[in-house]
Scaffold this motif. Sequence first.
Motif, PDB file in Angstrom:
ATOM      1  N   GLY A 123       0.787  -1.228   0.000  1.00 22.71           N
ATOM      2  CA  GLY A 123       0.000   0.000   0.000  1.00 22.71           C
ATOM      3  C   GLY A 123       0.819   1.278   0.000  1.00 22.71           C
ATOM      4  N   ARG A 124       2.143   1.157  -0.104  1.00 21.09           N
ATOM      5  CA  ARG A 124       2.991   2.353  -0.164  1.00 21.09           C
ATOM      6  C   ARG A 124       3.083   2.849  -1.595  1.00 21.09           C
ATOM      7  NH1 ARG A 124       8.329   0.743   1.054  1.00 21.09           N
ATOM      8  NH2 ARG A 124       7.694  -1.228   0.156  1.00 21.09           N
ATOM      9  N   HIS A 125       3.672   4.024  -1.775  1.00 24.59           N
ATOM     10  CA  HIS A 125       3.900   4.593  -3.099  1.00 24.59           C
ATOM     11  C   HIS A 125       5.293   5.196  -3.137  1.00 24.59           C
ATOM     12  CE1 HIS A 125      -0.479   4.397  -3.182  1.00 24.59           C
ATOM     13  NE2 HIS A 125      -0.348   4.353  -4.491  1.00 24.59           N
ATOM     14  N   VAL A 126       5.836   5.304  -4.329  1.00 25.52           N
ATOM     15  CA  VAL A 126       7.115   5.965  -4.529  1.00 25.52           C
ATOM     16  C   VAL A 126       6.903   7.049  -5.573  1.00 25.52           C
ATOM     17  CG1 VAL A 126       7.929   4.348  -6.311  1.00 25.52           C
ATOM     18  CG2 VAL A 126       9.588   5.575  -4.920  1.00 25.52           C
ATOM     19  N   SER A 127       7.598   8.144  -5.382  1.00 22.43           N
ATOM     20  CA  SER A 127       7.551   9.245  -6.341  1.00 22.43           C
ATOM     21  C   SER A 127       8.952   9.382  -6.928  1.00 22.43           C
ATOM     22  CB  SER A 127       7.133  10.532  -5.637  1.00 22.43           C
ATOM     23  OG  SER A 127       7.085  11.592  -6.551  1.00 22.43           O
ATOM     24  N   LEU A 128       9.070   9.163  -8.248  1.00 19.58           N
ATOM     25  CA  LEU A 128      10.371   9.157  -8.915  1.00 19.58           C
ATOM     26  C   LEU A 128      10.450  10.264  -9.949  1.00 19.58           C
ATOM     27  CD1 LEU A 128      10.552   5.320  -9.636  1.00 19.58           C
ATOM     28  CD2 LEU A 128      11.563   6.543  -7.699  1.00 19.58           C
ATOM     29  N   ARG A 129      11.640  10.859 -10.089  1.00 27.47           N
ATOM     30  CA  ARG A 129      11.895  11.848 -11.138  1.00 27.47           C
ATOM     31  C   ARG A 129      13.134  11.410 -11.906  1.00 27.47           C
ATOM     32  NH1 ARG A 129      10.167  16.554 -12.594  1.00 27.47           N
ATOM     33  NH2 ARG A 129       9.037  16.872 -10.649  1.00 27.47           N
ATOM     34  N   VAL A 130      13.014  11.384 -13.230  1.00 28.08           N
ATOM     35  CA  VAL A 130      14.131  11.005 -14.093  1.00 28.08           C
ATOM     36  C   VAL A 130      15.033  12.225 -14.265  1.00 28.08           C
ATOM     37  CG1 VAL A 130      14.825  10.101 -16.333  1.00 28.08           C
ATOM     38  CG2 VAL A 130      12.661   9.344 -15.303  1.00 28.08           C
ATOM     39  N   LEU A 131      16.293  12.085 -13.856  1.00 26.80           N
ATOM     40  CA  LEU A 131      17.257  13.188 -13.923  1.00 26.80           C
ATOM     41  C   LEU A 131      18.114  13.135 -15.184  1.00 26.80           C
ATOM     42  CD1 LEU A 131      18.418  13.094 -10.204  1.00 26.80           C
ATOM     43  CD2 LEU A 131      16.654  14.548 -11.228  1.00 26.80           C
ATOM     44  N   GLY A 132      18.376  11.936 -15.683  1.00 26.53           N
ATOM     45  CA  GLY A 132      19.208  11.837 -16.877  1.00 26.53           C
ATOM     46  C   GLY A 132      19.384  10.409 -17.330  1.00 26.53           C
ATOM     47  N   LEU A 133      19.908  10.273 -18.532  1.00 27.30           N
ATOM     48  CA  LEU A 133      20.279   8.971 -19.088  1.00 27.30           C
ATOM     49  C   LEU A 133      21.751   9.029 -19.448  1.00 27.30           C
ATOM     50  CD1 LEU A 133      17.377   8.057 -21.567  1.00 27.30           C
ATOM     51  CD2 LEU A 133      17.865   7.058 -19.347  1.00 27.30           C
ATOM     52  N   ARG A 134      22.528   8.126 -18.858  1.00 29.73           N
ATOM     53  CA  ARG A 134      23.948   8.054 -19.208  1.00 29.73           C
ATOM     54  C   ARG A 134      24.138   7.210 -20.452  1.00 29.73           C
ATOM     55  NH1 ARG A 134      28.165   4.793 -17.553  1.00 29.73           N
ATOM     56  NH2 ARG A 134      27.059   3.961 -15.768  1.00 29.73           N
ATOM     57  N   TYR A 135      23.217   6.262 -20.666  1.00 26.75           N
ATOM     58  CA  TYR A 135      23.306   5.385 -21.839  1.00 26.75           C
ATOM     59  C   TYR A 135      21.902   4.933 -22.214  1.00 26.75           C
ATOM     60  CZ  TYR A 135      24.087   1.074 -24.482  1.00 26.75           C
ATOM     61  OH  TYR A 135      24.072   0.076 -25.435  1.00 26.75           O
ATOM     62  N   GLN A 136      21.617   4.965 -23.504  1.00 25.61           N
ATOM     63  CA  GLN A 136      20.392   4.386 -24.045  1.00 25.61           C
ATOM     64  C   GLN A 136      20.822   3.598 -25.284  1.00 25.61           C
ATOM     65  OE1 GLN A 136      17.991   5.935 -27.036  1.00 25.61           O
ATOM     66  NE2 GLN A 136      16.210   6.199 -25.689  1.00 25.61           N
ATOM     67  N   PRO A 137      20.525   2.301 -25.343  1.00 27.77           N
ATOM     68  CA  PRO A 137      20.999   1.489 -26.463  1.00 27.77           C
ATOM     69  C   PRO A 137      20.620   2.050 -27.836  1.00 27.77           C
ATOM     70  CG  PRO A 137      20.075   0.087 -24.768  1.00 27.77           C
ATOM     71  CD  PRO A 137      19.786   1.502 -24.363  1.00 27.77           C
ATOM     72  N   GLU A 138      19.412   2.513 -27.984  1.00 26.28           N
ATOM     73  CA  GLU A 138      18.963   3.021 -29.280  1.00 26.28           C
ATOM     74  C   GLU A 138      19.755   4.244 -29.686  1.00 26.28           C
ATOM     75  OE1 GLU A 138      15.782   0.560 -27.499  1.00 26.28           O
ATOM     76  OE2 GLU A 138      17.082   2.123 -26.744  1.00 26.28           O
ATOM     77  N   ALA A 139      19.988   5.167 -28.780  1.00 24.72           N
ATOM     78  CA  ALA A 139      20.761   6.384 -29.094  1.00 24.72           C
ATOM     79  C   ALA A 139      22.213   6.034 -29.408  1.00 24.72           C
ATOM     80  CB  ALA A 139      20.702   7.375 -27.940  1.00 24.72           C
ATOM     81  N   ALA A 140      22.711   4.948 -28.796  1.00 26.10           N
ATOM     82  CA  ALA A 140      24.090   4.518 -29.033  1.00 26.10           C
ATOM     83  C   ALA A 140      24.221   3.671 -30.296  1.00 26.10           C
ATOM     84  CB  ALA A 140      24.610   3.748 -27.824  1.00 26.10           C
ATOM     85  N   GLY A 141      23.101   3.391 -30.965  1.00 29.53           N
ATOM     86  CA  GLY A 141      23.139   2.578 -32.179  1.00 29.53           C
ATOM     87  C   GLY A 141      23.215   1.090 -31.896  1.00 29.53           C
ATOM     88  N   ASP A 142      22.994   0.687 -30.641  1.00 35.17           N
ATOM     89  CA  ASP A 142      23.056  -0.720 -30.251  1.00 35.17           C
ATOM     90  C   ASP A 142      21.636  -1.297 -30.326  1.00 35.17           C
ATOM     91  OD1 ASP A 142      23.724  -3.179 -29.259  1.00 35.17           O
ATOM     92  OD2 ASP A 142      24.171  -2.477 -27.231  1.00 35.17           O
ATOM     93  N   LEU A 143      21.134  -1.509 -31.530  1.00 35.70           N
ATOM     94  CA  LEU A 143      19.750  -1.903 -31.718  1.00 35.70           C
ATOM     95  C   LEU A 143      19.522  -3.405 -31.593  1.00 35.70           C
ATOM     96  CD1 LEU A 143      18.820   0.471 -34.668  1.00 35.70           C
ATOM     97  CD2 LEU A 143      18.589   0.853 -32.209  1.00 35.70           C
ATOM     98  N   HIS A 144      20.569  -4.178 -31.380  1.00 35.24           N
ATOM     99  CA  HIS A 144      20.418  -5.637 -31.304  1.00 35.24           C
ATOM    100  C   HIS A 144      20.691  -6.182 -29.915  1.00 35.24           C
ATOM    101  CE1 HIS A 144      19.944  -5.670 -35.592  1.00 35.24           C
ATOM    102  NE2 HIS A 144      21.026  -4.900 -35.689  1.00 35.24           N
ATOM    103  N   ARG A 145      20.584  -5.375 -28.922  1.00 34.04           N
ATOM    104  CA  ARG A 145      20.876  -5.764 -27.551  1.00 34.04           C
ATOM    105  C   ARG A 145      20.006  -6.867 -27.089  1.00 34.04           C
ATOM    106  NH1 ARG A 145      16.645  -3.411 -25.937  1.00 34.04           N
ATOM    107  NH2 ARG A 145      15.988  -1.469 -26.748  1.00 34.04           N
TER     108      ARG A 145
END
Length: 145
Positions: A123-145
């Motif tokens: 019954g608890r909740h968490v509140s999260l905020r995304v601050l940044g991405l250091r790596y994203q496979p798609e942006a890095a061209g790693d589409l076959h991960r």
Amino acid sequence: MNERHLPHPSGLPPPLIVSRLDCERLEALLETPQAAGLDTSGLRRELERAQLREPAQMPADAITMNSVIRFRDEDSGEEREATLVYPRDADGSAQRISILAPVGTALLGLRVGASIQWPLPGGRHVSLRVLGLRYQPEAAGDLHR
């Protein structure tokens, strides 16, 4: 009230963008015995409401599978960096969050700057905020991960 999220100032949950490939892999995962014993209803609902894009068309600031994410727990102020992984790649450390964990499900598809309130067991909740991405496979061209 939306059953997936607590109300936001706009009254709507944040938009989600999920790669078609991630969606297909996650839908297959949800059909495995590994997922059968878990409450996967939140992930199922998030995949249903997500905007799907081809991997090469994913915005570089959207969280995809295997992204390295910097985020903050808005309640505690704690900042973390972790990789969003499939269950087979989770090792129990705080640096690898399974997509089947509540926090993993909450983060999928969010963009940098977005925040979400997500239910946790008990019954608890968490509140999260995304601050940044250091790596994203798609942006890095790693589409076959």
